[in-house]
Scaffold this active site. Structure first.
Site, PDB file in Angstrom:
ATOM      1  CB  CYS A   1      -0.828   0.285   1.245  1.00 47.43           C
ATOM      2  SG  CYS A   1      -1.893  -1.049   0.984  1.00 47.43           S
TER       3      CYS A   1
ATOM      4  NE  ARG B   1       4.770   1.312  -0.220  1.00 50.05           N
ATOM      5  CZ  ARG B   1       5.274   1.348   0.950  1.00 50.05           C
ATOM      6  NH1 ARG B   1       6.854   1.820   0.056  1.00 50.05           N
ATOM      7  NH2 ARG B   1       6.129   0.990   1.685  1.00 50.05           N
TER       8      ARG B   1
ATOM      9  CD1 TRP C   1      -0.510  -6.915  -3.034  1.00 48.07           C
ATOM     10  CD2 TRP C   1      -0.897  -7.493  -0.958  1.00 48.07           C
ATOM     11  NE1 TRP C   1      -0.215  -8.039  -2.113  1.00 48.07           N
ATOM     12  CE2 TRP C   1       0.326  -7.754  -1.181  1.00 48.07           C
ATOM     13  CE3 TRP C   1      -0.836  -6.988   0.801  1.00 48.07           C
ATOM     14  CZ2 TRP C   1       0.561  -9.283  -0.669  1.00 48.07           C
ATOM     15  CZ3 TRP C   1      -0.457  -8.271   1.750  1.00 48.07           C
ATOM     16  CH2 TRP C   1      -0.201  -8.953   0.704  1.00 48.07           C
TER      17      TRP C   1
ATOM     18  CG  ASN D   1       1.675   0.453   3.759  1.00 47.29           C
ATOM     19  OD1 ASN D   1       1.634  -0.683   3.766  1.00 47.29           O
ATOM     20  ND2 ASN D   1       3.181   1.079   4.137  1.00 47.29           N
ATOM     21  N   GLY D   2      -0.420  -1.540   6.075  1.00 47.81           N
ATOM     22  CA  GLY D   2       0.275  -2.326   7.022  1.00 47.81           C
ATOM     23  C   GLY D   2      -1.172  -2.958   7.437  1.00 47.81           C
TER      24      GLY D   2
ATOM     25  CD  GLU E   1      15.127 -14.768  -9.376  1.00 39.53           C
ATOM     26  OE1 GLU E   1      14.732 -15.111  -8.031  1.00 39.53           O
ATOM     27  OE2 GLU E   1      14.748 -13.989 -10.139  1.00 39.53           O
TER      28      GLU E   1
ATOM     29  CE  LYS F   1      11.631 -13.024 -10.806  1.00 42.65           C
ATOM     30  NZ  LYS F   1      12.800 -12.424  -9.279  1.00 42.65           N
TER      31      LYS F   1
ATOM     32  CD  GLU G   1       7.962 -13.027  -9.630  1.00 44.55           C
ATOM     33  OE1 GLU G   1       7.344 -12.080  -8.493  1.00 44.55           O
ATOM     34  OE2 GLU G   1       8.822 -12.666  -9.295  1.00 44.55           O
TER      35      GLU G   1
ATOM     36  CG  HIS H   1      16.808 -38.145  -2.971  1.00 51.27           C
ATOM     37  ND1 HIS H   1      16.489 -39.450  -2.224  1.00 51.27           N
ATOM     38  CD2 HIS H   1      17.233 -37.887  -3.555  1.00 51.27           C
ATOM     39  CE1 HIS H   1      18.139 -39.365  -2.175  1.00 51.27           C
ATOM     40  NE2 HIS H   1      18.529 -38.266  -2.788  1.00 51.27           N
TER      41      HIS H   1
ATOM     42  CE  LYS I   1      10.716  -3.969  -7.589  1.00 50.11           C
ATOM     43  NZ  LYS I   1      11.486  -5.650  -8.318  1.00 50.11           N
TER      44      LYS I   1
HETATM   45  C1  F6R Z   1      10.590 -11.506  -6.598  1.00 48.13           C
HETATM   46  C2  F6R Z   1      10.924 -11.068  -5.928  1.00 48.13           C
HETATM   47  C3  F6R Z   1      10.782 -10.866  -4.505  1.00 48.13           C
HETATM   48  C4  F6R Z   1      11.600  -9.950  -4.215  1.00 48.13           C
HETATM   49  C5  F6R Z   1      11.176 -10.293  -2.159  1.00 48.13           C
HETATM   50  C6  F6R Z   1      12.215  -9.079  -1.216  1.00 48.13           C
HETATM   51  O1  F6R Z   1      10.516 -11.106  -8.190  1.00 48.13           O
HETATM   52  O2  F6R Z   1      10.452  -8.764  -6.283  1.00 48.13           O
HETATM   53  O3  F6R Z   1      10.334 -12.249  -4.370  1.00 48.13           O
HETATM   54  O4  F6R Z   1      13.001 -10.408  -4.024  1.00 48.13           O
HETATM   55  O5  F6R Z   1       9.510  -9.650  -1.684  1.00 48.13           O
HETATM   56  O6  F6R Z   1      12.062  -7.760  -1.028  1.00 48.13           O
HETATM   57  P1  F6R Z   1      13.269  -7.201  -1.385  1.00 48.13           P
HETATM   58  O7  F6R Z   1      14.572  -7.432  -2.177  1.00 48.13           O
HETATM   59  O8  F6R Z   1      12.711  -6.027  -1.759  1.00 48.13           O
HETATM   60  O9  F6R Z   1      13.260  -7.277   0.514  1.00 48.13           O
END
Ligand code: F6R
Length: 607
Positions: free
Chosen positions: A2, A27, A74, A98-99, A479, A483, A486, A502, A602
Site C-alpha cells: 500500500c 506498492r 494491496w 498501510n500495514g 529463481e 520468476k 509469479e 528423492h 513490489k
Molecule cells: C520476486 C521478487 C520478490 C522480492 C522479495 C524481497 O521477483 O521480487 O521475491 O525479491 O519480495 O523484496 P526486497 O528485495 O525488496 O526485500
C-alpha cells in the site's frame, strides 16, 4: 505494501496526489482512492483496480480542495473492491493506512457494541472509528488521534485528515515507512521519498512510534509518550526518476536489458578495474575476525543470498547461515558473538527482513545490508550498507536488482577471501578480472532473446515446469521457477538436480518440461546423470548450457539454449538472464500483466 500520500498545499491537490500515487503504485495496485477537504467538507473518489481507473473517475467527477490524502492498495483485510478501497471515513475523520492492525477484530467488536457502523471489511476502518469516538467525547483532533494510536497493535503507517481543519494532516508510523516532505508553504506525507520527488527533496523520515502533525507552515513530531522529538531533515538523493519504459513493451523487459550497464556500475563500486584488485570499500566488520555470517532475506533476494553462501564458503572459507527472513525472525537462532549479519533487500523496506535485522541488532551483531534504496529503513538501520546501483526497479518481478545483488555478493566474497588470507594475490587478480567480464557476457546473452522467445512459446502451453541445477545453479533453478510462476502463473518448482530422485522424479512424464541449468562446470557430469534419469522417464528437457556442455550432453533435448563460455565463478550472474527472459517471453505469450502480476506488490511492508 500500500502506498500513502498526503498534501497540505495551496493549489488543487487531487491531481498532485494522483501523480504521487503513480510513483507508489509498485506498492499495490488492486484499488486506489483520494480524499480532500472541499470547502471544509470531506469528499472522496475511489476505484477498484489500477490507478488509471481512479484517474478516469476523477476526470468525470473532479475533486476540489487544497488538502488531501491518497492511497494505492494491496489488500490484506477485505477483497479488493471500491468499498474496501481507502480513504475510509468515519464521521469527521478520513484515513489512509498501510500495514495491518492486528487487534482489529477486538476493536471492531468493541466499537460495534457501542453502535459504530462499519461499511467495509478492512482493519483500517476501526482506526477511523476509534478517532471519531474520541472526537465525539470532545477531544481535539490531535489528542483524539494520539489516544487512538495508543490502542493499536500491529504495523501501520497512517495519514489522517479531519473535516473542518483545512491546515492539518496527522501521520503516524509503526513499522511501514512514512516520510514528511518540506515544501515552500506546502507540506507532504508519503510512503517514500520517491512519491514526493516531484514536490521536494527535503525529507524527514519518521521513526517507529513517531506521529506527526503536518501543517502548511511546518510540522511537529511526537513519540508514543506524546513528547516532542527531533528528527533530522535530509536531502533525498536520486529519487526523481522518469517512470518510462523507453522502447520496451514492459518495465521488466527494459530492466532485463539494463543489466550489462547496472552490473557494471555496481561492480565498479567494489572492484578496482585498473589494478584488477578488490576495491578499498569499507565494511562495518572485519571479515578476518568473524567466524560466521548470518544472511537473511526474502524471495529473490534470499536466493541471491543462497548463491552468496556458496561463494563465501568456497572462496573465503567463511561459514554462512542463510534464512528466509520470515522464518529467521521467529526461530530464535543462537548467534555467536563472533558472527556478523548481512541482509539483502532491493526495497530496503521488507517487513520480515527488517524484523530479522532488529533481532540481530538486539543480539549485538554488527549489521550490514545490500540494498538498492539507500534511504530505506533497512539502509538507515544498518551499521554499513553495500548499495546495488541498479536504479529504480519498477517491474514487480526482480531482475536487475537480483544480478546486482549477486555482483555485490561476489565482490564481498572476494573481499572476505582476501581478508581471511584464503586467496593469493594472483587468484585475487584472476577472479576480479573474471568478475569484471560479467557485463560483457550479459550483453551477449541479451542477443539470445529471440532464441529464448521460441522456447518460451513451447512453455506457454504447459501448466507445470521443473527447474534443476546443482551448486550455484540450484538457487538459480529456484529463481527461474519463482520468476516463471509469479509472472506467467504457470506452476514451477526449482530443485537441486541431485534431489530429484528423492521424490520429485515421480512428477516426470511426457508432459513435464524440465529446464536444466548446467554450464560445463566442475559438477556438470553429475547434472548430466540427473538429466539421463529425466530422459529415461520421458521428461522433456530444455537445457541451458555452453558450447562444451551442449557437445558433451549427448541427451535428446526438446531444446538447448547455448550460452557463451563463462568462468564458473560468475556463471550465476550470467545464467540469471536466460531464465529471466524465458519467464518474460512466456508471460508475454500468455498475455498476463507482466509488470504488475496479480496479487503481488513490489514492496512487502507487512509480514
Ligand atoms: C520476486 C521478487 C520478490 C522480492 C522479495 C524481497 O521477483 O521480487 O521475491 O525479491 O519480495 O523484496 P526486497 O528485495 O525488496 O526485500
Amino acid at each position: 505494501m500500500c502506498g500513502i500520500v498526503g498534501i497540505v498545499g495551496h493549489s488543487p491537490v487531487a491531481p498532485l496526489i494522483v501523480d504521487a500515487l503513480k510513483r507508489l503504485e509498485y506498492r499495490g495496485y488492486d484499488s486506489a482512492g483520494v480524499a480532500t477537504l472541499d470547502h471544509g467538507d470531506l469528499a472522496r473518489r475511489r476505484a477498484e483496480g489500477k490507478l488509471v481507473n481512479l484517474e478516469r473517475r476523477l476526470a468525470s467527477e473532479p475533486l476540489g480542495g487544497t488538502i488531501g490524502i491518497g492511497h494505492t492498495r494491496w489488500a490484506t483485510h477485505g477483497v479488493p473492491n471500491e468499498t474496501n478501497a481507502h480513504p475510509h471515513f468515519a464521521e469527521n475523520v478520513a484515513i489512509v493506512h498501510n500495514g495491518i492492525i492486528e487487534n482489529f477484530a477486538e476493536l471492531r467488536d468493541e466499537l460495534s457494541s457501542e453502535g459504530f457502523v462499519f461499511t467495509s471489511q478492512t482493519d483500517t476502518e476501526v482506526v477511523a472509528h476509534l478517532i471519531a469516538r474520541e472526537l465525539r467525547q470532545g477531544k481535539a483532533p490531535q489528542e483524539a488521534a494520539f489516544n487512538a494510536l495508543k490502542r493499536l497493535r500491529g504495523a501501520f503507517a497512517l495519514a489522517i485528515m479531519f473535516r473542518g481543519d483545512e491546515d492539518m494532516i496527522i501521520g503516524a508510523r509503526n513499522g511501514p515507512p512514512l516520510a514528511v516532505g518540506h515544501g515552500e508553504g506546502e507540506m507532504y506525507l508519503g510512503s517514500d521519498a520517491i512519491a514526493l520527488a516531484p514536490f521536494t527533496d527535503s525529507i524527514t523520515y519518521l521513526e517507529d512510534g513517531d506521529w506527526v502533525i503536518v501543517r502548511r507552515g511546518g510540522m511537529q513530531i511526537f513519540d508514543m509518550d506524546g513528547q516532542p522529538v527531533e528528527r533530522a531533515c535530509q536531502k533525498s538523493i536520486g529519487t526523481s526518476f522518469l517512470v518510462d519504459k523507453g522502447n520496451h513493451r514492459h518495465f521488466m523487459e527494459k530492466e532485463i536489458h539494463e543489466q550489462p550497464e547496472v552490473i557494471s556500475h555496481t561492480l565498479a563500486n567494489y572492484l578496482d578495474f585498473s589494478t584488477s584488485r578488490v576495491g578499498a570499500f569499507e565494511t562495518p566488520f572485519d571479515f578476518a575476525k568473524i567466524d560466521r555470517l548470518a544472511i537473511s532475506a526474502c524471495g529473490t533476494a534470499y536466493l541471491a543470498g543462497l548463491i552468496g553462501k556458496y561463494w563465501f564458503e568456497r572462496y573465503a572459507r567463511l561459514p554462512v547461515d542463510i534464512d528466509i527472513a520470515s522464518e529467521f525472525r521467529y526461530r530464535e537462532m543462537p548467534l555467536s558473538k563472533e558472527s556478523a549479519a548481512l541482509f539483502i533487500s532491493q526495497s530496503g523496506e521488507t517487513a520480515d527482513t527488517l524484523a530479522s535485522l532488529r533481532y540481530c541488532r538486539s543480539e549485538g551483531l554488527p549489521i550490514s545490508a545490500i540494498v538498492n534504496v539507500r534511504e530505506s529503513t533497512i539502509a538507515r538501520e544498518s551499521d554499513g550498507i553495500f548499495p546495488t546501483l541498479a536504479g529504480p526497479e519498477i517491474g514487480v518481478a526482480s531482475t536487475k536488482a537480483f544480478t546486482c545483488q549477486l555482483s555485490v555478493l561476489a565482490a564481498l566474497a572476494l573481499k572476505a577471501a582476501k581478508a581471511r588470507g584464503r586467496i593469493t594475490f594472483e587468484e585475487e587478480v584472476d577472479l576480479v578480472r573474471q568478475l569484471s567480464e560479467a557485463p560483457r557476457y550479459a550483453s551477449q546473452v541479451l542477443k539470445l532473446s529471440e532464441r529464448i522467445e521460441s522456447v518460451a512459446r513451447e512453455l506457454s502451453h504447459v501448466r507445470h515446469v521443473l527447474y534443476l541445477g546443482r551448486d550455484t545453479n540450484y538457487p538459480l533453478a529456484m529463481e527461474g521457477a519463482l520468476k516463471l510462476k509469479e509472472i506467467s502463473y504457470i506452476h514451477a518448482e526449482g530443485y537441486a538436480a541431485g534431489e530429484l530422485k528423492h521424490g520429485p522424479i515421480a512428477l516426470i512424464d511426457e508432459q513435464m518440461p524440465v529446464i536444466v541449468i548446467a554450464p560445463h562446470d566442475h559438477i556438470f557430469e553429475k547434472t548430466v546423470s540427473n538429466m539421463q534419469e529425466v530422459a529415461a522417464r520421458g521428461g522433456r528437457i530444455i537445457l541451458i548450457t555452453d558450447e562444451k556442455g551442449a557437445r558433451k550432453a549427448t541427451i535428446k533435448t526438446l531444446d538447448t539454449i547455448v550460452m557463451p563460455d563463462v568462468p564458473e565463478f560468475l556463471s550465476p550472474i550470467v545464467y540469471a538472464l536466460p531464465i529471466q527472459l524465458l519467464a518474460y517471453h512466456t508471460a508475454v505469450f500468455m498475455g498476463t500483466d507482466v509488470d504488475q502480476p496479480r496479487n503481488l506488490a513490489k514492496s512487502v511492508t507487512v509480514e
